[in-house]
Design a protein around this motif. Structure first.
Motif, short mmCIF file in Angstrom:
data_model
loop_
_atom_site.label_atom_id
_atom_site.label_comp_id
_atom_site.label_asym_id
_atom_site.label_seq_id
_atom_site.Cartn_x
_atom_site.Cartn_y
_atom_site.Cartn_z
N PHE A 102 47.20 7.48 -20.41
CA PHE A 102 47.51 8.16 -19.15
C PHE A 102 47.49 9.68 -19.31
O PHE A 102 47.86 10.21 -20.36
CB PHE A 102 48.89 7.75 -18.63
N ASP A 103 47.06 10.36 -18.24
CA ASP A 103 47.13 11.82 -18.21
C ASP A 103 48.59 12.26 -18.25
O ASP A 103 49.50 11.51 -17.85
CB ASP A 103 46.51 12.36 -16.91
N ALA B 201 54.50 6.94 -11.23
CA ALA B 201 54.48 8.18 -10.44
C ALA B 201 53.09 8.80 -10.45
O ALA B 201 52.59 9.27 -9.42
CB ALA B 201 55.51 9.17 -10.99
N LEU B 202 52.43 8.80 -11.62
CA LEU B 202 51.09 9.36 -11.74
C LEU B 202 50.11 8.63 -10.82
O LEU B 202 49.36 9.26 -10.05
CB LEU B 202 50.61 9.26 -13.19
N GLY C 250 43.44 8.59 -16.50
CA GLY C 250 43.57 8.94 -17.91
C GLY C 250 42.25 8.87 -18.63
O GLY C 250 41.17 8.91 -18.02
N THR C 251 42.33 8.76 -19.96
CA THR C 251 41.16 8.78 -20.83
C THR C 251 40.97 7.42 -21.49
O THR C 251 41.92 6.82 -21.99
CB THR C 251 41.34 9.85 -21.92
N VAL C 252 39.73 6.94 -21.46
CA VAL C 252 39.42 5.62 -22.03
C VAL C 252 39.48 5.68 -23.55
O VAL C 252 38.91 6.57 -24.19
CB VAL C 252 38.01 5.16 -21.59
N TYR C 253 40.20 4.74 -24.14
CA TYR C 253 40.29 4.60 -25.60
C TYR C 253 38.98 4.04 -26.11
O TYR C 253 38.43 3.13 -25.49
CB TYR C 253 41.45 3.65 -25.92
N PRO C 254 38.37 4.52 -27.20
CA PRO C 254 38.90 5.53 -28.12
C PRO C 254 38.31 6.92 -27.89
O PRO C 254 38.28 7.72 -28.81
CB PRO C 254 38.44 4.97 -29.46
N LEU D 8 50.31 -1.00 -28.27
CA LEU D 8 50.02 0.17 -27.44
C LEU D 8 51.03 1.28 -27.69
O LEU D 8 52.23 1.01 -27.89
CB LEU D 8 50.04 -0.21 -25.95
N ARG D 9 50.57 2.51 -27.64
CA ARG D 9 51.48 3.65 -27.75
C ARG D 9 52.13 3.91 -26.40
O ARG D 9 51.71 3.36 -25.37
CB ARG D 9 50.70 4.89 -28.20
N ASN D 10 53.17 4.75 -26.39
CA ASN D 10 53.76 5.13 -25.10
C ASN D 10 52.71 5.79 -24.22
O ASN D 10 51.84 6.51 -24.70
CB ASN D 10 54.93 6.10 -25.32
N ARG D 11 52.78 5.50 -22.91
CA ARG D 11 51.87 6.06 -21.92
C ARG D 11 50.42 5.63 -22.15
O ARG D 11 49.49 6.35 -21.85
CB ARG D 11 51.99 7.59 -21.85
#
Length: 562
Positions: free
Chosen positions: A520-521, A198-199, A161-165, A500-503
């Motif tokens: 997450f992607d 799963a991801l 996925g992508t690192v916050y922020p 935290l938000r979903n995913r």
């Protein structure tokens, strides 16, 4: 602080005295166009205190660099110059300072990196070799710094996925450290946990298409996600031979009593089971046979031995435990729900083929076995999971002299099988999973635990997981449990878990260079598990074919015997 120069004076003077040691960081930052925002106040091992200028923090909030705009917030990073290195710290807490317009922050040092010619950070690594002295300048971390911090090295890794922020800095998991020291994925129901699992497994499978992964799926969610790259097993095709059960697992299936009576029944079962295994035509080629040896035997032999032993007794009253065992055995053989385990009178030595297909040896590009135990009768679910987990561990032990084929066992709803309550049922599965958690890495067995209730897991099991991936946890007890299991440097991230938000998740431990917060992607629809919640509002608007739905449902219900 009142007898010292004000923070604003300090920040102003840094520009004038760039040749002084305390100003080295500011001079480097000036070349990169990054303003100092505070100074080190107190150093204490991994955690320290800094004081920051509230006005400068407010100014940065509108900065075009997304990372700098977050500077000074809880969970963000700041940096400080020490010699020729940049030290990176994570902001854990904030409070108003004693001096007007200042903010006091507790920070945890994460690691250090070298300095490029333009003053930015490079070659980041975990750990701290030198600490700053009080008075050293604190600076915000730029997006370019973030790229250096989170840049993946050449070790095998997967992007999740992508690192916050940030919008484009990738969050990576290093596969070998994550798997060799076990991992846990935690998150309350509805946070996107199943899709995230799963991801991660899809990415690992893509990296290692000849891998060997066994996943225990208690709800039948994951079959839909891995039909293209995995083998799917359920009660219809699992064909788990009953003779693979060890003595303790036989006891959990066949014994119905407690206390002293249970011990007496167990002694009788041990004697008769050993006789049945020894009677097997194949036992001679294996040398010494024990009650635990996975040697095929006939249920009819066990039945006959029970009857024969019963016939040797003098008083009718002594036959009760034998009769109990015989009745339970007859019940299991007659019950169609147990056909996947106690099927047929003919017994062949299918152990090699069972191990090959379950452990994906060879994988043929389908490295994951999804074992759907949702159709297994609830009374024996823990025994089935115990057998599968024990076979993973035993195979690893007995294949040590062969070419290595490490195995990953992923256990969904782990709190069911390794509960905190030591007196609950399913002791066999608890023992083997605890043993894998403690010893598995020596033999090339990795354990992945997935749970929505980490506080219900047995003490110590979570702490054996070297990498923890935590999604949102709503329960205070669960948050406290994760906080206790995570390393010191991740404390600043832990406070974000309820928000935290979903995913979205916090990852810390062996599988990442430093603790990270990752979005997450998105996963392709055909790779997602069948775990989406129904829409009550939409579904309750639909009508039609209710009679057909009921008839077909009842037919499946009755046909399954549950």
């Amino acid at each position: 602080m009142n007898d010292q120069p004000s923070l604003k004076q300090f920040l102003d003077e840094l520009s004038s005295y760039a040749d002084q040691d305390a100003a080295q960081g500011a001079a480097s930052a000036a070349r990169a166009g990054v303003p100092p925002i505070g100074q080190v106040l107190e150093i204490a091992g991994s955690g320290s205190r800094v004081v920051m200028d509230a006005d400068k923090l407010n100014e940065l909030q509108s900065h075009s660099d997304q990372s700098m705009s977050m500077s000074g917030q809880v969970g963000s990073q700041v940096k400080v110059k020490v010699g020729s290195s940049w030290l990176v710290a994570n902001v854990r807490t904030l409070r108003a300072g004693d001096e007007h317009g200042t903010v006091i922050a507790n920070v945890d040092f994460l690691g250090e990196g070298s300095q490029r010619s333009d003053g930015s950070l490079a070659s980041f690594r975990r750990g701290v070799t030198r600490y700053p002295i009080p008075g050293a300048a604190i600076l915000p971390v730029t997006t370019e710094d973030m790229r250096a911090i989170f840049a993946a090295d050449d070790s095998p890794h997967v992007e999740i996925g992508t690192v916050y922020p940030t919008d484009d800095i990738r969050g990576t998991l290093y596969v070998d450290p994550m798997l060799s020291k076990h991992f846990a994925i935690l998150g309350s129901t509805g946070t996107g946990k199943s899709t995230s699992v799963a991801l991660i497994l899809h990415r690992i499978s893509q990296l290692s298409p000849e891998g060997h992964i066994v996943m225990i799926d208690p709800h039948g969610e994951y079959s839909a996600a891995f039909k293209s790259c995995g083998e799917l097993f359920n009660v219809d095709n699992l064909q788990l031979p009953y003779w693979l059960l060890n003595f303790e697992e036989h006891c959990e299936v066949l014994l119905t009593t407690d206390g002293a009576e249970r011990q007496r029944d167990a002694d009788i079962l041990a004697k008769c089971l050993l006789a049945a295994r020894t009677k097997s035509t194949q036992s001679a080629q294996f040398g010494k046979v024990t009650v635990d040896s996975p040697i095929p035997y006939l249920l009819t032999d066990l039945n006959q031995i029970l009857v024969a032993e019963m016939g040797k007794l003098d008083r009718a009253g002594d036959t009760t435990p034998y009769q109990r065992l015989k009745n339970k055995l007859d019940e299991l053989r007659a019950d169609p729900r147990y056909a996947f385990m106690f099927s047929g009178m003919l017994v062949s030595d299918s152990m090699a083929s069972f191990v090959a297909k379950l452990f994906r040896l060879p994988s043929h590009g389908r490295p994951i076995s999804i074992v759907d135990v949702s159709g297994v009768p609830s009374e024996v679910t823990s025994v089935v999971v115990s057998v599968l987990a024990r076979m993973v561990f035993d195979y690893a032990i007995w294949s040590r002299t062969e070419a290595q084929r490490p195995l990953l066992l992923v256990c969904e709803e782990a709190h069911r099988y390794v509960p905190k309550d030591e007196n609950s049922g399913g002791q066999a599965v608890r023992k083997i999973l605890e043993r894998i958690a403690k010893e598995g890495r020596k033999y090339g067995v990795s354990l992945g635990l997935i749970t929505q209730r980490p506080s219900d897991l047995a003490e110590g099991v979570l702490s054996q997981c070297g990498t923890i991936i935590s999604m949102r946890l709503n329960n205070d007890r669960d948050q406290a449990c994760v906080r206790a299991a995570m390393p010191e440097g991740a404390r600043g991230f832990l406070d974000a878990i309820p928000a935290l938000r979903n995913r979205e998740c916090i990852v810390c431990g062996e599988g990442v260079a430093i603790p990270i917060r990752v979005r997450f992607d998105d996963l392709e629809p055909e790779k997602r598990p069948a775990s989406s919640d129904p829409s009550f509002a939409n579904s309750w608007r639909e009508t039609g074919d209710e009679e057909g739905i009921i008839q077909r449902t009842i037919k499946r219900w009755r046909g399954h015997g549950k």
